[in-house]
Design a protein around this motif. Structure first.
Motif, PDB file in Angstrom:
ATOM      1  N   ASN A 327       0.838  -1.202   0.000  1.00  0.00           N
ATOM      2  CA  ASN A 327       0.000   0.000   0.000  1.00  0.00           C
ATOM      3  C   ASN A 327       0.875   1.254   0.000  1.00  0.00           C
ATOM      4  O   ASN A 327       1.258   1.750   1.061  1.00  0.00           O
ATOM      5  N   PRO A 328       1.190   1.779  -1.169  1.00  0.00           N
ATOM      6  CA  PRO A 328       2.061   2.969  -1.227  1.00  0.00           C
ATOM      7  C   PRO A 328       1.297   4.277  -1.113  1.00  0.00           C
ATOM      8  O   PRO A 328       1.847   5.347  -1.342  1.00  0.00           O
ATOM      9  N   ARG A 329       0.018   4.238  -0.748  1.00  0.00           N
ATOM     10  CA  ARG A 329      -0.800   5.449  -0.836  1.00  0.00           C
ATOM     11  C   ARG A 329      -0.500   6.459   0.273  1.00  0.00           C
ATOM     12  O   ARG A 329      -0.706   7.650   0.089  1.00  0.00           O
ATOM     13  N   TYR A 330      -0.022   5.991   1.429  1.00  0.00           N
ATOM     14  CA  TYR A 330       0.311   6.972   2.471  1.00  0.00           C
ATOM     15  C   TYR A 330       1.596   7.711   2.101  1.00  0.00           C
ATOM     16  O   TYR A 330       1.665   8.942   2.166  1.00  0.00           O
ATOM     17  N   ILE A 331       2.565   6.964   1.664  1.00  0.00           N
ATOM     18  CA  ILE A 331       3.838   7.618   1.325  1.00  0.00           C
ATOM     19  C   ILE A 331       3.690   8.497   0.078  1.00  0.00           C
ATOM     20  O   ILE A 331       4.333   9.541  -0.045  1.00  0.00           O
ATOM     21  N   LEU A 332       2.780   8.128  -0.824  1.00  0.00           N
ATOM     22  CA  LEU A 332       2.589   8.931  -2.038  1.00  0.00           C
ATOM     23  C   LEU A 332       1.698  10.141  -1.826  1.00  0.00           C
ATOM     24  O   LEU A 332       1.986  11.227  -2.309  1.00  0.00           O
ATOM     25  N   TYR A 333       0.563   9.922  -1.163  1.00  0.00           N
ATOM     26  CA  TYR A 333      -0.452  10.992  -1.089  1.00  0.00           C
ATOM     27  C   TYR A 333      -0.811  11.397   0.337  1.00  0.00           C
ATOM     28  O   TYR A 333      -1.687  12.240   0.522  1.00  0.00           O
ATOM     29  N   GLY A 334      -0.227  10.740   1.332  1.00  0.00           N
ATOM     30  CA  GLY A 334      -0.648  11.016   2.713  1.00  0.00           C
ATOM     31  C   GLY A 334      -2.075  10.539   2.961  1.00  0.00           C
ATOM     32  O   GLY A 334      -2.797  11.092   3.802  1.00  0.00           O
ATOM     33  N   ASN A 351      -5.573   4.519  22.023  1.00  0.00           N
ATOM     34  CA  ASN A 351      -4.216   5.021  21.782  1.00  0.00           C
ATOM     35  C   ASN A 351      -4.125   5.682  20.412  1.00  0.00           C
ATOM     36  O   ASN A 351      -4.859   5.339  19.505  1.00  0.00           O
ATOM     37  N   LYS A 352      -3.182   6.631  20.298  1.00  0.00           N
ATOM     38  CA  LYS A 352      -2.889   7.227  18.989  1.00  0.00           C
ATOM     39  C   LYS A 352      -1.491   6.754  18.602  1.00  0.00           C
ATOM     40  O   LYS A 352      -0.531   7.029  19.327  1.00  0.00           O
ATOM     41  N   VAL A 353      -1.404   6.043  17.502  1.00  0.00           N
ATOM     42  CA  VAL A 353      -0.118   5.436  17.156  1.00  0.00           C
ATOM     43  C   VAL A 353       0.259   5.735  15.705  1.00  0.00           C
ATOM     44  O   VAL A 353      -0.553   6.228  14.920  1.00  0.00           O
ATOM     45  N   THR A 354       1.509   5.403  15.391  1.00  0.00           N
ATOM     46  CA  THR A 354       1.969   5.432  14.007  1.00  0.00           C
ATOM     47  C   THR A 354       2.073   3.980  13.557  1.00  0.00           C
ATOM     48  O   THR A 354       2.743   3.183  14.218  1.00  0.00           O
ATOM     49  N   VAL A 355       1.392   3.656  12.469  1.00  0.00           N
ATOM     50  CA  VAL A 355       1.499   2.295  11.957  1.00  0.00           C
ATOM     51  C   VAL A 355       2.594   2.296  10.895  1.00  0.00           C
ATOM     52  O   VAL A 355       2.509   3.031   9.907  1.00  0.00           O
ATOM     53  N   ALA A 356       3.632   1.503  11.150  1.00  0.00           N
ATOM     54  CA  ALA A 356       4.801   1.518  10.271  1.00  0.00           C
ATOM     55  C   ALA A 356       4.889   0.233   9.469  1.00  0.00           C
ATOM     56  O   ALA A 356       4.531  -0.847   9.953  1.00  0.00           O
ATOM     57  N   GLY A 357       5.363   0.382   8.235  1.00  0.00           N
ATOM     58  CA  GLY A 357       5.596  -0.790   7.393  1.00  0.00           C
ATOM     59  C   GLY A 357       6.955  -1.390   7.697  1.00  0.00           C
ATOM     60  O   GLY A 357       7.688  -0.912   8.577  1.00  0.00           O
ATOM     61  N   LEU A 366       1.928   3.584   7.254  1.00  0.00           N
ATOM     62  CA  LEU A 366       0.574   3.403   6.714  1.00  0.00           C
ATOM     63  C   LEU A 366      -0.380   4.425   7.315  1.00  0.00           C
ATOM     64  O   LEU A 366      -1.471   4.645   6.795  1.00  0.00           O
ATOM     65  N   GLY A 367       0.034   5.020   8.424  1.00  0.00           N
ATOM     66  CA  GLY A 367      -0.794   6.055   9.028  1.00  0.00           C
ATOM     67  C   GLY A 367      -0.095   6.620  10.244  1.00  0.00           C
ATOM     68  O   GLY A 367       0.692   5.915  10.893  1.00  0.00           O
ATOM     69  N   GLU A 368      -0.357   7.891  10.525  1.00  0.00           N
ATOM     70  CA  GLU A 368       0.217   8.523  11.715  1.00  0.00           C
ATOM     71  C   GLU A 368      -0.912   9.072  12.565  1.00  0.00           C
ATOM     72  O   GLU A 368      -1.920   9.537  12.016  1.00  0.00           O
ATOM     73  N   ASN A 369      -0.713   9.013  13.860  1.00  0.00           N
ATOM     74  CA  ASN A 369      -1.714   9.566  14.769  1.00  0.00           C
ATOM     75  C   ASN A 369      -3.066   8.871  14.600  1.00  0.00           C
ATOM     76  O   ASN A 369      -4.109   9.509  14.635  1.00  0.00           O
ATOM     77  N   VAL A 370      -3.030   7.565  14.386  1.00  0.00           N
ATOM     78  CA  VAL A 370      -4.286   6.852  14.165  1.00  0.00           C
ATOM     79  C   VAL A 370      -4.759   6.185  15.458  1.00  0.00           C
ATOM     80  O   VAL A 370      -3.951   5.620  16.201  1.00  0.00           O
ATOM     81  N   PRO A 371      -6.062   6.255  15.735  1.00  0.00           N
ATOM     82  CA  PRO A 371      -6.576   5.605  16.938  1.00  0.00           C
ATOM     83  C   PRO A 371      -6.521   4.084  16.797  1.00  0.00           C
ATOM     84  O   PRO A 371      -6.885   3.545  15.752  1.00  0.00           O
ATOM     85  N   LEU A 372      -6.007   3.437  17.826  1.00  0.00           N
ATOM     86  CA  LEU A 372      -5.908   1.972  17.801  1.00  0.00           C
ATOM     87  C   LEU A 372      -6.048   1.455  19.228  1.00  0.00           C
ATOM     88  O   LEU A 372      -5.739   2.173  20.183  1.00  0.00           O
TER      89      LEU A 372
END
Ligand code: LLP
Length: 430
Positions: A327-334, A351-357, A366-372
């Protein structure tokens, strides 16, 4: 997250009636899961809207750049849709399952001679012309093959569709198509009409992607109808086909206020009827090319969490076993997504986390500051609305294998694209 999802008595996310944790176990992660009913209902909604609002005088062409594999062409074919292809590879995949060539639109701003020849030999119904050089090449190839090339012309209607600039294509500063305001659009229409071995089928436009408003589509339809009237006035030729492209938005997160798909056809149909009568031109055959809105919301990607790194006062990185290669869409388009722990689906996302590949690149997120929820090693992380432009934009970066695609429906799962193997990775290496 206001998104609705289904869970079972274990508190696990279910997809197509199947426990997502079981899917992850059986097929491994990362895994692309596609809910077939969502695809079917989107296809049927679009098709019914043409029947209802435009007397069936049109064709929905699934934009397969959003998701291309044999099975999706089989489904589109069965549902009576056409398809839009943008490369020899997509064309080959569609034809390989017997997709009717006359229902295929072939796009691209730089189609090669061999792609044009392939399309003409296969009897593709519409080739969308993007530049003057292509017209010359197409005419020569058609002459050599003894066929007539069915041509639509891509127009830049000059509409600002308020979307991410990387996916905006209808304005003058775009590599696609011919501009109206400079006169190049009228010039190319005349040239197409006069070029031997080429048939003028009509006009095409596409104003962008992930659009949540009706007005840009209505404006575009007006502009295109006005231009069709000008073409008739200047050349005496009526335009048979009008392709209004795709671009209809979907829900990724609560920020997206998506419109029901038939509303686009209803609004556009009204405008076209009005303009045709006022301008004294015939009602065109309408084509529409939805991609994202047919497959996007059907897809969920499942990952396994392998590490949780809490950096005090900075952030928490939750690392998954996929990333920019699936999924390159976060790195390409945020691009933003909704995330959920599939095995703790009913637990609050506190929690608010950064999901990293897992790619060797800091930006591979894949996302920053995402609720998990409370993420732990071994949890299954689901990312929703990944059905469009994920699998189709996947790569082998870092020599990761492209995950399999599984379709789910009524409690049953079937693999439609197999997982790549390490052997696949070295197959073409010499
Ligand atoms: N027709 C044409 C000529 C197009 O260029 C496109 C998309 C479509 C139809 C389908 O648009 P849709 O209904 O899917 O919005 N990779 C980007 C999207 C690129 C769209 C390119 N063209 C993303 O991941 O957002």
């Amino acid at each position: 997250m206001n998104r609705k999802f289904e869970t079972n008595n274990k508190g696990h996310l279910t997809l197509g009636g199947i426990d997502a944790v079981d899917l992850a176990k059986e097929y491994g992660t990362p895994l692309y899961v596609m809910e077939e009913d969502t695809i079917l209902s989107a296809m049927r909604e679009y098709k019914a809207s043409i029947d209802r609002f435009y007397d069936g005088n049109g064709l929905i062409c699934f934009a397969s750049k959003a998701f291309s594999c044999k099975e999706i062409y089989r489904i589109a074919m069965r549902e009576g849709l056409g398809t839009d292809v943008v490369s020899g590879g997509e064309l080959y995949t569609a034809l390989s399952v017997g997709f009717p060539a006359d229902k295929i639109c072939f796009h691209g701003n730089n189609k090669s001679d061999s792609e044009l020849e392939f399309a003409l030999k296969s009897g593709v119904g519409r080739i969308v012309l993007d530049n003057a050089e292509e017209l010359e090449r197409m005419s020569k190839i058609a002459e050599r093959l003894g066929v007539k090339a069915p041509v639509m012309i891509r127009i830049k209607p000059g509409v600002d569709a308020h979307t991410h600039s990387f996916v905006m294509t209808g304005q003058i500063d775009s590599k696609f198509g011919f501009a109206l305001e400079t006169g190049e659009a009228m010039d190319i229409v005349k040239k197409v009409i006069d070029t031997p071995n080429v048939i003028y089928k009509g006009l095409h436009c596409h104003i962008g992607s992930q659009i949540h408003e009706l007005l840009p589509f209505v404006e575009t339809a007006k502009i295109m109808m006005n231009f069709m009237a000008e073409v008739k006035k200047e050349t005496g030729v009526e335009t048979n086909d009008l392709n209004l492209g795709g671009g209809f938005g979907i829900t990724y997160t609560d920020e997206d206020k998506r419109i029901e798909y038939p509303a686009y056809m209803e609004a556009v149909s009204e405008t076209i009827h009005e303009r045709a009568e006022e301008l004294g031109i015939k009602l065109p055959f309408i084509l529409m090319e939805p991609g994202r809105s047919i497959v996007g919301e059907a897809g969920t990607t499942l990952y396994t969490i392998g590490a949780v790194k809490n950096i005090p006062n900075v952030r928490t990185y939750v690392s998954v076993d996929g990333g920019m290669f699936d999924n390159p869409r976060y790195i390409l388009y945020g691009s933003k997504y909704d995330f959920l722990l599939a095995n703790k689906a009913n637990e609050p996302a506190e929690n608010k986390v950064t999901v990293a590949g897992k790619c060797c690149e800091s930006g591979d997120l894949l996302g920053e500051n995402v609720p998990l929820g409370n993420a732990e090693c071994g949890d299954i992380c689901a990312v929703f609305s990944t059905g469009a432009y994920n699998f189709s934009m996947s790569s082998n970066y870092n020599r990761n294998v492209i995950p399999p695609v599984v379709f789910v429906k009524d409690g049953k799962a079937r693999v439609v694209v197999k997982k790549q193997t390490y052997e696949d990775l070295v197959r073409n290496d010499v």
